[in-house]
Scaffold this motif. Structure first.
Motif, short mmCIF file in Angstrom:
data_model
loop_
_atom_site.label_atom_id
_atom_site.label_comp_id
_atom_site.label_asym_id
_atom_site.label_seq_id
_atom_site.Cartn_x
_atom_site.Cartn_y
_atom_site.Cartn_z
N ALA A 89 33.59 35.63 36.42
CA ALA A 89 34.37 35.61 35.19
C ALA A 89 35.85 35.50 35.50
O ALA A 89 36.31 35.88 36.59
CB ALA A 89 34.12 36.88 34.37
N ILE A 90 36.60 34.99 34.54
CA ILE A 90 38.05 35.05 34.54
C ILE A 90 38.47 35.86 33.33
O ILE A 90 37.98 35.61 32.21
CB ILE A 90 38.68 33.65 34.46
CG1 ILE A 90 38.36 32.83 35.71
CG2 ILE A 90 40.20 33.74 34.26
CD1 ILE A 90 38.77 31.36 35.60
N VAL A 91 39.35 36.83 33.53
CA VAL A 91 39.90 37.63 32.43
C VAL A 91 41.41 37.51 32.49
O VAL A 91 42.03 37.83 33.51
CB VAL A 91 39.48 39.10 32.52
CG1 VAL A 91 40.10 39.91 31.38
CG2 VAL A 91 37.96 39.25 32.49
N THR A 92 42.03 37.05 31.41
CA THR A 92 43.49 36.97 31.37
C THR A 92 44.07 38.22 30.73
O THR A 92 43.41 38.91 29.96
CB THR A 92 43.97 35.72 30.61
OG1 THR A 92 43.68 35.87 29.20
CG2 THR A 92 43.31 34.47 31.15
N GLY A 93 45.32 38.51 31.06
CA GLY A 93 45.94 39.74 30.58
C GLY A 93 45.20 40.96 31.10
O GLY A 93 45.00 41.95 30.39
N VAL A 128 35.10 39.05 39.25
CA VAL A 128 36.12 38.73 38.27
C VAL A 128 37.42 38.28 38.93
O VAL A 128 37.90 38.92 39.87
CB VAL A 128 36.42 39.94 37.36
CG1 VAL A 128 37.41 39.56 36.26
CG2 VAL A 128 35.14 40.50 36.74
N VAL A 129 37.98 37.18 38.42
CA VAL A 129 39.36 36.80 38.73
C VAL A 129 40.23 37.41 37.63
O VAL A 129 40.08 37.07 36.46
CB VAL A 129 39.54 35.27 38.77
CG1 VAL A 129 41.01 34.92 39.03
CG2 VAL A 129 38.65 34.66 39.84
N ALA A 130 41.09 38.34 38.03
CA ALA A 130 41.92 39.10 37.09
C ALA A 130 43.30 38.48 37.04
O ALA A 130 44.06 38.57 38.01
CB ALA A 130 42.00 40.56 37.52
N VAL A 131 43.65 37.84 35.93
CA VAL A 131 44.90 37.09 35.82
C VAL A 131 45.90 37.86 34.94
O VAL A 131 45.56 38.31 33.86
CB VAL A 131 44.66 35.70 35.20
CG1 VAL A 131 45.94 34.86 35.24
CG2 VAL A 131 43.52 34.98 35.91
N ILE A 138 32.00 32.95 32.80
CA ILE A 138 32.62 33.62 31.65
C ILE A 138 34.13 33.46 31.73
O ILE A 138 34.74 33.63 32.79
CB ILE A 138 32.28 35.13 31.65
CG1 ILE A 138 30.78 35.36 31.54
CG2 ILE A 138 33.02 35.85 30.51
CD1 ILE A 138 30.34 36.76 31.92
N LEU A 139 34.73 33.14 30.60
CA LEU A 139 36.18 33.19 30.46
C LEU A 139 36.52 34.09 29.29
O LEU A 139 35.98 33.92 28.19
CB LEU A 139 36.76 31.79 30.20
CG LEU A 139 38.22 31.75 29.73
CD1 LEU A 139 39.17 32.25 30.82
CD2 LEU A 139 38.60 30.34 29.29
N VAL A 140 37.41 35.05 29.52
CA VAL A 140 37.91 35.90 28.45
C VAL A 140 39.40 35.63 28.30
O VAL A 140 40.21 35.99 29.16
CB VAL A 140 37.67 37.40 28.74
CG1 VAL A 140 38.23 38.25 27.59
CG2 VAL A 140 36.18 37.67 28.93
#
Length: 253
Positions: free
Chosen positions: A16-20, A40-43, A86-88
């Protein structure tokens, strides 16, 4: 060989990628997805996101509003985990200014993060998900997707755009096995208004008492809705803005 589904880890083996992701709803979502098996890639643009690093969590300091940030986030997920499921799109900012006092930079800054950033990350995620024929994108909206009050014109416009991006993209994505939905959150006890109020979380906790539920949400409550929409349990939900706002959007006040 039969693979047994583990209901406690529905995202096992997924990426997954989660922004903010450095705080608030983003961090709560990251923690929940990771606890349920996702890598998760935490951006986030805040350097503090680096403190979240651990096996299965790859922090990335980046400006959500920049095209290269979206490209880098997707490349990172594919390089580190070999996939993207997943992209959030959670990153968001707000200002409180009447329109007559707002500068063009004020307006553009809000749109750049809240709507353009979601477009850029969604586009790059789709480019990775389409060949795989699977995926879920969850956008974090607000009751401001539909409603407004004085001083939030820029924010409301950006969240209205996010709702329409959700709907239009969902129709393009579903033929590739990718579901796109959004959460319309109410007041959540986060730091999003710290630049406006001396104690942003306290302000939001107090403002949340205007909702029929008479309180603001905790970030973990919104994270649960995000995780649900990203999971197979929401397999028939497409293009929806699921309101998790304590009744704010259905109350006339």
């Amino acid at each position: 060989m039969t693979t047994t589904y583990d209901a406690t880890r529905p995202f096992a083996g997924q990426a997954a990628i989660v922004t903010g992701a450095a705080s608030g709803i983003g961090q709560a979502t990251l923690e929940l997805l990771h606890a349920q098996g996702a890598s998760v890639v935490a951006v986030d643009r805040q350097e503090s996101v680096r403190a979240l690093a651990r096996p299965g969590v790859e922090p990335l300091v980046a400006d959500i509003a920049r095209e290269e940030s979206a490209e880098l986030a997707v490349r990172t997920a594919l390089a580190r985990y070999g996939r993207l499921d997943i992209l959030v799109n959670n990153a968001g900012i707000i200002i409180n200014k009447p329109v007559v006092d707002m500068t063009l930079d004020d307006w553009n800054g809000i749109q750049a993060v809240n709507s353009t950033g979601a477009f850029l990350f969604s586009r790059e995620a789709m480019r990775a998900m389409v060949p795989a024929g699977r995926g879920a994108i969850v956008n974090v909206g607000s009751y401001a997707c539909y409603q407004a009050f004085p001083t939030i014109a820029a924010y409301a416009a950006s969240k209205g755009a996010l709702a329409q991006l959700t709907r239009a993209l969902s129709l393009e994505a579903i033929e590739h096995g990718i579901r796109v939905n959004a959460v319309g959150s109410g007041d959540v006890v986060t730091n999003i208004t710290n630049h406006i109020h001396a104690d942003g979380p306290k302000f939001l906790a107090e403002h949340g008492r205007n909702a029929p539920i008479r309180r603001a949400a905790e970030p973990s409550e919104i994270a649960e809705v995000i995780a649900f929409l990203a999971s197979p349990k929401a397999s028939y939900i497409v293009g929806a803005v699921v309101m998790a706002d304590g009744g704010m959007s259905v109350a006339l006040r």
